[in-house]
Design a protein around this motif. Structure first.
Motif, mmCIF file in Angstrom:
data_model
loop_
_atom_site.group_PDB
_atom_site.id
_atom_site.type_symbol
_atom_site.label_atom_id
_atom_site.label_comp_id
_atom_site.label_asym_id
_atom_site.label_seq_id
_atom_site.Cartn_x
_atom_site.Cartn_y
_atom_site.Cartn_z
ATOM 1 N N GLN A 24 0.668 -1.269 0.005
ATOM 2 C CA GLN A 24 -0.025 0.077 -0.035
ATOM 3 C C GLN A 24 0.790 1.198 -0.082
ATOM 4 O OE1 GLN A 24 -2.735 -0.587 3.353
ATOM 5 N NE2 GLN A 24 -4.360 -0.548 1.983
ATOM 6 N N SER A 59 0.887 -4.837 3.126
ATOM 7 C CA SER A 59 -0.166 -4.026 3.269
ATOM 8 C C SER A 59 0.078 -3.245 4.472
ATOM 9 C CB SER A 59 -1.549 -4.414 3.303
ATOM 10 O OG SER A 59 -1.995 -5.178 1.977
ATOM 11 N N THR A 81 -7.006 -6.367 3.424
ATOM 12 C CA THR A 81 -5.585 -6.959 3.051
ATOM 13 C C THR A 81 -6.049 -8.343 2.056
ATOM 14 O OG1 THR A 81 -4.931 -6.589 5.306
ATOM 15 C CG2 THR A 81 -3.556 -8.128 3.835
ATOM 16 N N GLU A 606 -3.124 -4.751 -5.649
ATOM 17 C CA GLU A 606 -3.671 -3.413 -4.833
ATOM 18 C C GLU A 606 -3.456 -2.217 -5.939
ATOM 19 O OE1 GLU A 606 -3.336 -3.486 -0.222
ATOM 20 O OE2 GLU A 606 -1.502 -4.246 -1.117
ATOM 21 N N ASN A 620 -8.450 -3.407 -4.257
ATOM 22 C CA ASN A 620 -7.430 -4.488 -4.241
ATOM 23 C C ASN A 620 -8.303 -6.036 -4.410
ATOM 24 O OD1 ASN A 620 -8.354 -6.163 -1.637
ATOM 25 N ND2 ASN A 620 -7.864 -4.195 -0.544
#
Length: 763
Positions: A24, A59, A81, A606, A620
């Motif tokens: 991320q 993440s 996630t 993602e 995601n």
């Protein structure tokens, strides 16, 4: 249909934008220009690095994002996630699955395949014990590392590691923050959450203290028809932490933390759909409570060439595992069935962890991390098997001192000692290689303490008289002798090798090979025979370590000055000598064993996009295909597994987040929609352990579901307020199925629609 639509969207995303690693590295939510895009920094490799430069699938969630999305615990992290599922039958009963590495959602008697850390303390444990769901307020960051992390995080990180990093004191300025969250679930269940933080410098730039307190009082939303209590699964949770930081100079820092959390759900959240919506049944409340105290001291010293870190942690964890086992003996199985039958288990964990590591800081082609790890754990478990006073009176069963007909006192000692290291050589700013190894030795040994008793009369036990419907007065209380169990030991290396190529500042690609293993398991009732069927399985002494090899390729990319980020990874995992749960058929006693092999393959992606001023879109998705690939006839018989059977993970899952910011005079408004999709998956192996020709009566598949949340907020200076709506469509999908027959209420569902308001200061 929903799965096909999401799969199509994912395919379009992957093949229209160059792939990048699942991390991320998205711009800050409140920024509207690409030049101010936020660089997320993580410490997954034990050194501070931009998440985009780390050759791992990560993440990361900072406090701002947690607050914005209303994430207060494990459940919200799992839904955000990719490739991760939280099997959560009830509060404080949490078991993560990452990348399909799970034989069922419960993991009974087995070490978790995902290590969970609070700072330096591993808090994850075996599946049939409680794990306090930490309150995520005033944390620096939550990191979820996918794939085996054995090199740096030990034997419990078979398929991943989750790290909760608490926020250190600010040495230079006073600060405070607070949040009040008031919600309503259904028509009459009030949710109250209160959080407060105060940061106080004692000696400017040298000594400061940061204190956090929290309290949650959340009414339940299930009615227990057995106990007659409405909204029985109420939660009361409170605690806090105090952190002191002393930094006398630029080289030395000393950080001391003390934390306490008391989580007390009044009943389980597992339901019985056959009784009606939001109904459950047990003769007494099922209790999964935990009280955890953590004390940590961390000393860091900056040498000219490296940073030395020494972290010492002590944890004291008291838990209750009280469960109604009435489903063990179904109506009609014996003349007197069903009977009152339950287990009240009290457990006490004392854990000490010491980790010391040296991380290089010199410029140059070489980077290294070396360290040592030691963990000592003692777990005492008191097993009290019960009837209940009403049943005893009705059946004419007398002579017991209380409702307990069997009391057994046990404890287990376990140790882990390991040395680890990683070495990186940078051939150029665009290409580098990393190699790592951890060699650890684990041991575990179980003990039965002298004392306790098994009640009987004329050589027969409670089970015999209750199941046959024969009244009796128990007159013999046979004490247990002290027994020392077999000591199980295991030692194995974990390896990691990674090549990273960074062709441009905006693109990082990598290929990684890594291994993982879990510690051997000692069965608590090793050697015991069934009291109801002498021909049934004798409980084996335990399970050996399992092995895992992971192959991963990925890339991490950002374009348009950070307006677009796309991160993806492909993986292939071979898992062998699998630790698996088995149940003795006659009395549902659980034990651990090893079975053949499985393969898991899939991808994660993602995407973060700022398409216009004040708009952010985050997506995601994850695809997973994990199956049993090797299985002997004997292993199939003991475990109930079937060759080619899908493991307990969804084939497809994903999430979407859209936010829009706007001006409200001198204040700033925002509106956000957050949706998570999770496909269905198997609850367990399909056949009955011990009888592979019989379908397991509890086998099932969870529901495919979409959970949608809305948030409308306003912020002015330090003050903020937000209206939220969780589970907008009041979806009651089944998200968890307990694989064991002894529970009558075995199904976990989404929390019903909840509306509320959050008021904040300094967030």
């Amino acid at each position: 249909m929903r799965a096909r639509l999401l799969a199509t969207a994912c395919a379009v995303a992957v093949f229209t934008v160059p792939m990048s690693a699942a991390a991320q590295d998205t711009p800050a939510r409140d920024e509207t220009t690409a030049d101010s895009a936020q660089e997320v920094v993580v410490t997954a490799t034990r050194r501070a690095e931009r998440i985009q430069d780390v050759p791992l699938s990560i993440s990361a969630f900072q406090q701002e994002e947690l607050t914005e999305k209303g994430i207060v615990g494990f459940e919200g992290i799992a839904r955000e996630t990719p490739g991760v599922v939280l099997n959560r039958p009830t509060q404080n009963f949490n078991n993560f699955t990452a990348r399909g590495i799970a034989t069922n959602g419960y993991n009974a008697n087995l070490q978790s395949s995902v290590a969970v850390y609070v700072d330096e303390l591993p808090i994850s444990t075996i599946g049939n014990t409680t794990v306090v769901d930490p309150t995520l307020f005033d944390v620096e960051r939550v990191e979820f590392l996918r794939g085996p992390q054995g090199t740096l995080f030990g034997s419990g990180s078979l398929s991943g590691a989750m790290r909760i990093l608490t926020k250190s004191p600010n040495l230079s300025s006073f600060d405070m923050a607070g949040q009040v969250d008031l919600g309503l679930t259904g028509s009459d269940s009030v949710r109250q959450r209160y959080n407060v933080m105060v940061n106080l410098p004692i000696v400017s730039d040298t000594l400061a203290v940061r204190a956090v307190g929290f309290y949650r009082n959340e009414d339940g939303y299930l009615d227990n028809v057995g106990t007659g209590v409405e909204n029985s699964n109420k939660l009361v949770n409170w605690g806090g932490r105090v952190i002191a930081l002393w930094k006398p100079n630029d080289r030395l820092s000393v950080r001391v933390m003390g934390s306490y959390e008391d989580s007390d759900p009044k009943d389980s959240s597992l339901t019985s759909p056959s009784l009606g919506r939001e109904k459950r049944v047990s003769d007494q409340p099922d209790r999964f409570t935990g009280k955890q105290t953590i004390i940590n001291g961390t000393v860091e010293y900056e040498f000219d060439f490296a940073r030395l870190t020494s972290s010492s942690t002590y944890s004291d964890f008291d838990q209750r595992f009280y469960v109604d086992l009435a489903g063990t003996f179904a109506p009609g199985s014996f003349p007197g069935a069903p009977i009152a039958f339950g287990l009240d288990a009290d457990a006490y964990d004392k854990v000490f962890v010491q980790e010391t590591r040296l991380v290089s800081s010199l410029d140059g082609p070489f980077e290294f991390t070396i360290g040592g790890f030691y963990m000592n754990r003692r777990r005492d478990v008191d097993y009290f098997y019960r009837s209940n006073p009403q049943f005893l009176a009705a059946r004419g069963l007398a002579g017991l001192p209380d409702q307990y007909f069997q009391k057994l006192y046990t404890y287990q000692k376990s140790d882990e000692l390991a040395g680890f290291g990683e070495l990186t050589y940078r051939f150029s700013p665009k290409f580098w290689l990393t190699g790592g190894m951890r060699y650890g030795r684990t041991s575990a040994q179980g003990f039965t303490e002298a004392g306790g008793y098994l009640a009987s009369a004329f050589g027969f036990t409670y089970y015999d008289y209750a199941l046959l419907g024969i009244p009796v007065t128990f007159n013999t209380f046979t004490p247990y002798a002290a027994v020392t169990g077999v000591k199980a030991t295991g030692s194995a290396p974990s390896w990691k090798a990674s090549a990273t190529w960074k062709p441009s500042e905006s693109l990082t690609t990598y290929a990684t090979f890594s291994t993982g293993f879990r510690a051997p398991i000692v069965n608590a009732r090793a050697g015991s025979v069934s009291l109801t069927d002498a021909n049934d399985i004798i409980i084996p002494y335990g399970a050996e370590s399992d092995d895992l090899k992971s192959y991963e390729v990925g890339a991490k990319a950002r374009w348009l000055d950070g307006r677009v980020s796309v991160n993806a990874a492909l993986y292939l995992i071979d898992w062998s000598n699998i630790q698996a749960q088995a149940n003795r058929r006659s009395d549902s006693v659980q034990f651990a064993t090893n079975i053949g092999a499985a393969r898991s393959k899939g991808f994660e992606v993602e995407i973060g996009v700022i398409p216009a001023k004040d708009v952010f879109i985050g997506l995601n998705a994850a695809y997973n295909d994990s199956k049993i690939t090797k299985l002997s006839a004997t292993e199939a018989t003991v475990s109930g597994a079937v060759l080619g059977h899908r493991l307990s993970a969804p084939r497809l899952q994903g999430a979407a987040y859209i936010s829009y910011g706007f001006d409200l005079g001198t204040a700033r408004g925002s509106f956000a929609v957050n949706a998570q999709y999770v496909g269905s998956y198997n609850s367990s192996f399909p056949n009955t352990p011990g009888n592979p020709n019989l379908r397991l009566s509890t086998f099932g598949q969870t529901d495919e579901y979409v959970n949608v949340n809305l948030n409308l907020g306003v912020k002015k200076g330090s003050l903020s307020a937000a209206l939220y709506l969780e589970n907008v469509f009041d979806d009651h999908s089944i998200t968890y199925i307990h694989p064991e027959a002894f529970l009558v209420s075995r199904f976990g569902t989404l929390r019903p629609r909840t509306v509320g308001i959050r008021l904040g200061y300094g967030l």
